[in-house]
Design an enzyme around this catalytic site. Structure first.
Site, PDB file in Angstrom:
ATOM      1  CB  CYS A  91      60.171  -2.911  83.925  1.00  0.00           C
ATOM      2  SG  CYS A  91      60.213  -2.554  82.156  1.00  0.00           S
TER       3      CYS A  91
ATOM      4  CB  CYS B 205      55.972   0.681  79.072  1.00  0.00           C
ATOM      5  SG  CYS B 205      55.053  -0.699  78.415  1.00  0.00           S
TER       6      CYS B 205
ATOM      7  CB  CYS C 241      58.905  -7.178  77.630  1.00  0.00           C
ATOM      8  SG  CYS C 241      57.245  -6.981  78.298  1.00  0.00           S
TER       9      CYS C 241
ATOM     10  CD  GLN D 216      42.156 -16.835  79.260  1.00  0.00           C
ATOM     11  OE1 GLN D 216      42.902 -15.933  79.630  1.00  0.00           O
ATOM     12  NE2 GLN D 216      40.842 -16.723  79.331  1.00  0.00           N
TER      13      GLN D 216
ATOM     14  CD  GLU E  62      34.748 -16.838  68.777  1.00  0.00           C
ATOM     15  OE1 GLU E  62      35.066 -15.772  68.228  1.00  0.00           O
ATOM     16  OE2 GLU E  62      34.509 -16.953  69.994  1.00  0.00           O
TER      17      GLU E  62
ATOM     18  CB  CYS F  85      37.957  -9.768  79.947  1.00  0.00           C
ATOM     19  SG  CYS F  85      37.099  -9.232  78.450  1.00  0.00           S
TER      20      CYS F  85
END
Length: 576
Positions: free
Chosen positions: A161, A167, A269, A398, A450, A525
């Site tokens: 890239c 970036c 991208c 996701q 949630e 995560c």
């Protein structure tokens, strides 16, 4: 890419400890180095205090100010009368450094050669020797900006890239992928030991700590990208003097790292699909045309119309052909201004939805107060673990559906379902219900919680879409669980917890320790807050009045996002 990447405070990095672990203890409080004899103190201990993980005031593991000291003798005492040399580098000082490893969030971890003092440098890679300038000092480390590379890093490859060096998204594109996943695995291992307080000496440690699962799709894996419009282009320093690059041109791309108001123009991208790149190219080709009257939003003056371009990718559940949703986020509702773009994009067979989110606030969010369908339908679909999911413009899903198949298979394996439809599953932080629904066919009932109302609505719709009647989704803030929490569902056999980056709140951990479900599958995560929560669930905490009652059976790192510093983990805990 800064706009889509989560943040993690470097002051909370536990990996700094291992660079000080070899220093012998001494009570000396001096902070300066003397050439004849000297002592110094270093803050190294890690606090295990659990703080609130609410979105408003969340915190992650912190470094305490407990100290280590060293004493060093100059053999000939020739510099007795010389001025003491500061141990801490000064702001603005230039240093020659060698990157030793990658720390969490992908910053290079280095040491000052004369003193061993730790400094962090963005975009420094292991083995790279470079010159850096100190830009910021923290309690026990400094941050430097790389000025010049003297010799390149090990495992170097050419980044495909053209924006990789500037970036904020693909910081490690020029690092061999095998080296990337090795570094991520080591980061998780170190966090489990230093924050989670699990010992290397435990005979079960190597069995518990699983090798990282790499991603076999290292480019074009993201199904959602958000680009920003800007009144000027952000240019790297080396391009500022190049007259062929004009910064006074409208920009559409990704935020320059560390800047909310500077946009790096991006024409293609490598993270999104090829059909999505075709959409980006069409928009780039025509939106600056003055005849269209489209102006980029200025976050300083708050003038302008175009705020963001969001492109989401999915698949038709019948043909498995790609589907695209294009979402224009604007400061007001003016569909006539967007019509030329809609006409150009609607000719693509993959584009089945064009949306307009109107966000009149001065903030930088892409979620609008009002949403309008400009073309096609308001959702696209995706397949995951044999189920169909409808994805709206602002749905959470996701972002790497390909690797999510593997992630959710690991979750199911950890759950170890009997398959006789007798078990109750409690799905915490369930989002749009993806994990719970993939388990629903094999259990008696799934109860999902949630905080985001729109996500709960999506979860209910997805359950109906797949004919699943044994899933109940409830809107509630798991950071504010009360004594009555748990009265609305029977005691679960399995708890699935998939919190956001701040991890689980103290009250929720207390609830789980009181609940004593036989199994907890923790999907994280953020390995740092994950290790902290595992410590409390397994070892407890005197300060927090927690009595740990679980045994960590396995922790499985998964690389969901190649070329970025982010890591997912799937952890299995069993009641002792």
């Amino acid at each position: 890419m800064a706009a889509i990447m989560p943040n993690f405070g470097l002051r909370q990095l536990p990996l700094l400890n291992k660079f000080r672990s070899s220093f012998p203890s001494s009570p000396s409080p001096s902070l300066y180095l003397h050439r004849s004899s000297f002592s110094m103190t270093l803050p190294v201990a890690i606090s295990s205090d659990l703080s609130s993980s609410s979105n408003e005031d969340s915190k992650e593991p912190k470094l305490n100010t407990a100290t280590l000291s060293i004493t060093i003798e100059d053999p000939d005492n020739r510099s007795k009368n010389k001025k003491a040399k500061p141990f801490f580098p000064k702001r603005g000082e230039t240093l020659e450094l060698v990157c030793e490893s990658l720390a969490f969030k992908g910053k290079g971890l280095c040491k000052v050669e004369e003193t061993g003092y730790v400094v962090m440098c963005d975009r420094a890679l292991p083995g790279e020797r470079f010159v850096g300038r100190v830009t910021r000092k923290k309690n026990n480390y400094a941050e430097v900006t790389k000025l010049k590379t003297l010799s390149p890093h090990t495992d170097i490859v050419e980044a495909p890239c053209e924006y990789a060096l500037h970036c904020g998204g693909c910081k490690t594109q020029n690092l061999l992928y095998e080296a990337q996943v090795k570094a991520k695995e080591e980061q998780v291992r170190d966090l489990v030991v230093h924050v989670g307080k699990f010992s290397y000496k435990d005979p079960e440690f190597n069995n518990m700590m699983k090798p990282i699962v790499p991603c076999d799709m290292q480019f074009h894996y993201r199904n959602k990208m958000e680009f920003s419009f800007g009144p000027k282009r952000w240019l790297p320093k080396e391009q500022l003097q190049d007259k062929s690059h004009d910064s006074n041109v409208y920009s559409l791309g990704l935020h320059a790292p560390g800047f909310f108001d500077k946009v790096l123009n991006v024409d293609k991208c490598f993270l999104q699909s090829e059909p999505a790149n075709k959409v980006l190219a069409v928009v780039q080709d025509c939106w600056r045309n003055s005849e269209l009257g489209l102006s980029p939003y200025d976050c300083h003056s708050h003038d302008g119309f175009m705020k963001h371009l969001m492109i989401r990718s999915g698949r038709d559940v019948n043909t498995l052909l790609p589907q695209l949703m294009v979402n224009f986020v604007t400061s007001s509702y003016k569909p006539d201004l967007l019509k030329p773009l809609v006409d150009k994009l609607s000719v693509f067979p993959e584009v089945v939805s064009i949306m307009n989110n109107v966000n009149t606030s001065v903030g930088n969010t892409s979620v609008g107060e009002q949403e309008y369908t400009l073309y096609g339908k308001s959702t696209i679909t995706e397949m995951l673990r044999g189920l169909s999911f409808e994805i709206s413009a602002n749905s959470f899903f996701q972002t790497n559906a390909h690797q999510a198949e593997i992630l959710y298979k690991l979750v199911q394996d950890c759950a170890g379902l009997k398959g006789d439809g007798s078990e109750i599953v409690l799905d915490l932080f369930c989002g749009t219900g993806t994990i719970g629904l993939t388990l629903a066919k094999k259990v008696k009932h799934v109860y999902g919680y949630e905080v985001v109302p729109e996500a709960v609505s999506d979860a209910r719709r997805n359950a109906k879409l797949n004919g699943l009647n044994n899933a109940t989704f409830i809107q509630g803030d798991l950071n504010k669980v009360s004594e009555s929490f748990g009265n609305d569902f029977p005691k679960p056999d399995i708890v699935i917890s998939d919190p956001n980056r701040p991890g689980m709140h103290n009250n929720l951990i207390k609830f789980l320790l009181k609940l004593k479900a036989p199994k907890i599958v923790y999907v994280s995560c953020n390995p740092a807050t994950c290790a902290r929560d595992l410590d409390y669930l397994c070892h407890g905490s005197v300060e927090q009045k927690l009595n740990g009652c679980y045994r960590l059976k396995s922790i499985q790192p998964v690389d969901m996002f190649p070329h970025t510093p982010h890591i997912e983990c799937v952890c299995l805990l069993e009641l002792r």
